[in-house]
Design a protein around this motif. Structure first.
Motif, PDB file in Angstrom:
ATOM      1  N   LEU A 248     -47.239   3.408  14.626  1.00 41.88           N
ATOM      2  CA  LEU A 248     -46.877   2.699  13.392  1.00 41.88           C
ATOM      3  C   LEU A 248     -48.030   2.701  12.393  1.00 41.88           C
ATOM      4  N   LEU A 249     -49.259   2.522  12.895  1.00 46.15           N
ATOM      5  CA  LEU A 249     -50.435   2.576  12.028  1.00 46.15           C
ATOM      6  C   LEU A 249     -50.565   3.957  11.388  1.00 46.15           C
ATOM      7  N   LEU A 250     -50.360   4.994  12.180  1.00 45.75           N
ATOM      8  CA  LEU A 250     -50.451   6.358  11.653  1.00 45.75           C
ATOM      9  C   LEU A 250     -49.403   6.600  10.576  1.00 45.75           C
ATOM     10  N   LEU A 251     -48.176   6.205  10.844  1.00 43.43           N
ATOM     11  CA  LEU A 251     -47.100   6.440   9.876  1.00 43.43           C
ATOM     12  C   LEU A 251     -47.324   5.660   8.590  1.00 43.43           C
ATOM     13  N   ARG A 252     -47.877   4.466   8.716  1.00 39.77           N
ATOM     14  CA  ARG A 252     -48.087   3.615   7.530  1.00 39.77           C
ATOM     15  C   ARG A 252     -49.252   4.097   6.670  1.00 39.77           C
ATOM     16  N   ASP A 253     -50.345   4.502   7.321  1.00 45.26           N
ATOM     17  CA  ASP A 253     -51.593   4.738   6.584  1.00 45.26           C
ATOM     18  C   ASP A 253     -52.033   6.193   6.517  1.00 45.26           C
ATOM     19  N   ARG A 254     -51.241   7.118   7.005  1.00 46.96           N
ATOM     20  CA  ARG A 254     -51.670   8.524   6.973  1.00 46.96           C
ATOM     21  C   ARG A 254     -51.768   9.008   5.523  1.00 46.96           C
ATOM     22  N   PRO A 255     -52.668   9.966   5.258  1.00 46.84           N
ATOM     23  CA  PRO A 255     -52.725  10.572   3.927  1.00 46.84           C
ATOM     24  C   PRO A 255     -51.398  11.247   3.603  1.00 46.84           C
ATOM     25  N   ARG A 256     -50.820  10.907   2.473  1.00 42.96           N
ATOM     26  CA  ARG A 256     -49.489  11.409   2.149  1.00 42.96           C
ATOM     27  C   ARG A 256     -49.476  12.896   1.798  1.00 42.96           C
ATOM     28  N   ASP A 257     -50.652  13.483   1.594  1.00 43.59           N
ATOM     29  CA  ASP A 257     -50.682  14.922   1.313  1.00 43.59           C
ATOM     30  C   ASP A 257     -50.699  15.759   2.597  1.00 43.59           C
ATOM     31  N   LEU A 258     -50.685  15.096   3.765  1.00 47.75           N
ATOM     32  CA  LEU A 258     -50.617  15.800   5.038  1.00 47.75           C
ATOM     33  C   LEU A 258     -49.185  15.729   5.562  1.00 47.75           C
TER      34      LEU A 258
ATOM     35  N   THR B 202     -41.128   3.823  11.748  1.00 49.32           N
ATOM     36  CA  THR B 202     -41.105   4.318  10.377  1.00 49.32           C
ATOM     37  C   THR B 202     -42.362   3.815   9.657  1.00 49.32           C
ATOM     38  N   PRO B 203     -42.688   4.363   8.486  1.00 53.64           N
ATOM     39  CA  PRO B 203     -43.852   3.875   7.748  1.00 53.64           C
ATOM     40  C   PRO B 203     -43.778   2.393   7.390  1.00 53.64           C
ATOM     41  N   SER B 204     -42.566   1.833   7.366  1.00 59.24           N
ATOM     42  CA  SER B 204     -42.424   0.409   7.010  1.00 59.24           C
ATOM     43  C   SER B 204     -42.195  -0.486   8.224  1.00 59.24           C
ATOM     44  N   GLY B 205     -42.234   0.081   9.435  1.00 59.88           N
ATOM     45  CA  GLY B 205     -42.081  -0.750  10.625  1.00 59.88           C
ATOM     46  C   GLY B 205     -41.140  -0.142  11.641  1.00 59.88           C
ATOM     47  N   LEU B 206     -40.839  -0.922  12.672  1.00 61.35           N
ATOM     48  CA  LEU B 206     -39.999  -0.468  13.779  1.00 61.35           C
ATOM     49  C   LEU B 206     -38.556  -0.904  13.552  1.00 61.35           C
TER      50      LEU B 206
ATOM     51  N   PHE C 170     -24.527  10.309  14.285  1.00 56.82           N
ATOM     52  CA  PHE C 170     -24.533  11.511  15.110  1.00 56.82           C
ATOM     53  C   PHE C 170     -23.436  12.492  14.709  1.00 56.82           C
ATOM     54  N   THR C 171     -23.814  13.761  14.626  1.00 53.97           N
ATOM     55  CA  THR C 171     -22.863  14.862  14.559  1.00 53.97           C
ATOM     56  C   THR C 171     -23.331  15.903  15.567  1.00 53.97           C
ATOM     57  N   TYR C 172     -22.707  17.062  15.583  1.00 52.25           N
ATOM     58  CA  TYR C 172     -23.068  18.095  16.555  1.00 52.25           C
ATOM     59  C   TYR C 172     -24.517  18.514  16.357  1.00 52.25           C
ATOM     60  N   ARG C 173     -25.350  18.267  17.385  1.00 54.85           N
ATOM     61  CA  ARG C 173     -26.769  18.635  17.428  1.00 54.85           C
ATOM     62  C   ARG C 173     -27.557  18.066  16.249  1.00 54.85           C
ATOM     63  N   HIS C 174     -27.199  16.846  15.855  1.00 57.49           N
ATOM     64  CA  HIS C 174     -27.884  16.252  14.693  1.00 57.49           C
ATOM     65  C   HIS C 174     -27.753  14.735  14.726  1.00 57.49           C
ATOM     66  N   SER C 175     -28.835  14.062  14.284  1.00 59.82           N
ATOM     67  CA  SER C 175     -28.758  12.635  13.978  1.00 59.82           C
ATOM     68  C   SER C 175     -29.427  12.416  12.628  1.00 59.82           C
ATOM     69  N   THR C 176     -29.117  11.293  12.009  1.00 59.24           N
ATOM     70  CA  THR C 176     -29.687  10.982  10.697  1.00 59.24           C
ATOM     71  C   THR C 176     -30.769   9.929  10.882  1.00 59.24           C
ATOM     72  N   LEU C 177     -32.010  10.383  11.015  1.00 57.63           N
ATOM     73  CA  LEU C 177     -33.132   9.463  11.182  1.00 57.63           C
ATOM     74  C   LEU C 177     -33.683   9.057   9.816  1.00 57.63           C
ATOM     75  N   PRO C 178     -34.308   7.880   9.712  1.00 58.31           N
ATOM     76  CA  PRO C 178     -34.961   7.498   8.457  1.00 58.31           C
ATOM     77  C   PRO C 178     -36.072   8.479   8.092  1.00 58.31           C
ATOM     78  N   GLN C 179     -36.440   8.514   6.820  1.00 59.85           N
ATOM     79  CA  GLN C 179     -37.533   9.374   6.367  1.00 59.85           C
ATOM     80  C   GLN C 179     -38.796   9.112   7.188  1.00 59.85           C
ATOM     81  N   ASP C 180     -39.389  10.169   7.734  1.00 61.64           N
ATOM     82  CA  ASP C 180     -40.590  10.085   8.571  1.00 61.64           C
ATOM     83  C   ASP C 180     -40.378   9.187   9.788  1.00 61.64           C
ATOM     84  N   GLY C 181     -39.136   9.043  10.226  1.00 64.71           N
ATOM     85  CA  GLY C 181     -38.849   8.232  11.398  1.00 64.71           C
ATOM     86  C   GLY C 181     -39.097   8.992  12.689  1.00 64.71           C
TER      87      GLY C 181
END
Length: 300
Positions: free
Chosen positions: A47-57, A155-159, A169-180
């Protein structure tokens, strides 16, 4: 522009490696390095990494890397691999709690040992729970969506705790939050008879051993099954069984499997896959979609 150093990352307790080889981590055993390979210590570290990582990486998450092709130019930015702090498995009366790094087959074995039925199909899926949830993995008549109660997603904003419905869920896919990033999941199961559960798992393992090149350097199913078709049958009909590009080969045993016969590059493997797609489209009019996840840069 100067390359970033590990000091640019948040103060993590987990391991950070720069220019880290990724090929040894993948089932194909090929591909370039990660600019940074990060193994967070636990959920709080992630969670710390997702919240504070450099956004250009850029951020890329890998699991068991069983259905993954890393391109030869390597992967820019952060490659996150969940390991020991994410592998706990807890058996409950009517289900299983499993960390994202727990292997699918190990979860199936824990359920069987507890006399819980419904998760036998997981023993036929090479990979870990995080990836299984992210791609709605399935085999032998069942999919993750059929048995999942919820998944916890960092996620960058929490768990977040998301239900199967919320994961879309669809075939071989789920819809995760951005950077989740999936960190844990709960699967429901039903009490069953131990010998019947064991027999079903043995049948799945035997069928997989008989029909798939399970002992080869491979990446699992290469292409998704198009609606109304089996990918392997389309590939076979297009004359691609056993086709080679250097040390990359379409398996003669199951022609929806790509093999690294020895020193195939990622470019050899992806190029062969694209040749197959072109031949199938020309022969049948069906465009195959990759199921193997391809990440990283093409070589310069």
């Amino acid at each position: 522009m100067q390359n970033p150093s590990p000091a640019a990352l948040p103060p993590l307790r987990g391991r950070i490696q720069q220019d880290a080889p990724l090929a040894p981590l993948t089932w194909f055993r090929t591909g370039g390095p990660a600019e940074f390979l990060v193994r967070p210590a636990d959920v709080d570290d992630l969670l710390l990494l997702l919240r504070d990582r450099p956004r250009d990486l850029p951020l890329t998450v890998i699991g068991a890397a069983s259905n993954l092709l890393v391109r030869d130019g390597g992967v820019r930015g952060l490659v996150v691999k969940l390991a020991r702090g994410f592998s706990e498995i807890v058996v409950e009366g009517d289900g299983i709690l499993a960390g994202a790094a727990a292997l699918d087959a190990t979860v199936a074995e824990h359920a069987a040992a507890a006399g819980l039925a419904g998760l036998e199909f997981l023993c036929g899926i090479p990979g870990a729970i995080g990836g299984a949830v992210a791609m709605n993995a399935g085999a032998y008549g069942a999919e993750v969506k059929d048995m999942l109660d919820w998944a916890e997603v960092a996620t960058p904003s929490g768990l977040l705790r998301l239900s199967a419905q919320e994961l879309g869920f669809t075939y071989r896919h789920s819809t995760l939050p951005q950077d989740g990033v999936v960190v844990r999941a709960r699967f429901r199961a039903i009490p069953g008879e131990a010998t019947a559960i064991a027999a079903k798992m043995n049948a799945i393992r035997a069928a997989r051993e008989e029909s798939q090149p399970v002992r080869a350097r491979t990446g699992g199913s290469t292409f998704k099954n198009p609606e109304g078709h089996k990918a392997w049958a389309l590939i076979d009909a297009a004359g691609c069984r056993g086709l080679q590009n250097g040390d990359a080969q379409i398996s003669e045993k199951h022609c929806n499997f790509l093999l690294n016969l020895g020193v195939a590059t990622a470019s050899d493997l992806e190029g062969l896959g694209e040749t197959v797609r072109a031949r199938v489209a020309a022969q049948s009019g069906v465009t195959l979609e990759w199921e193997i996840k391809r990440i990283g840069e093409f070589p310069a």
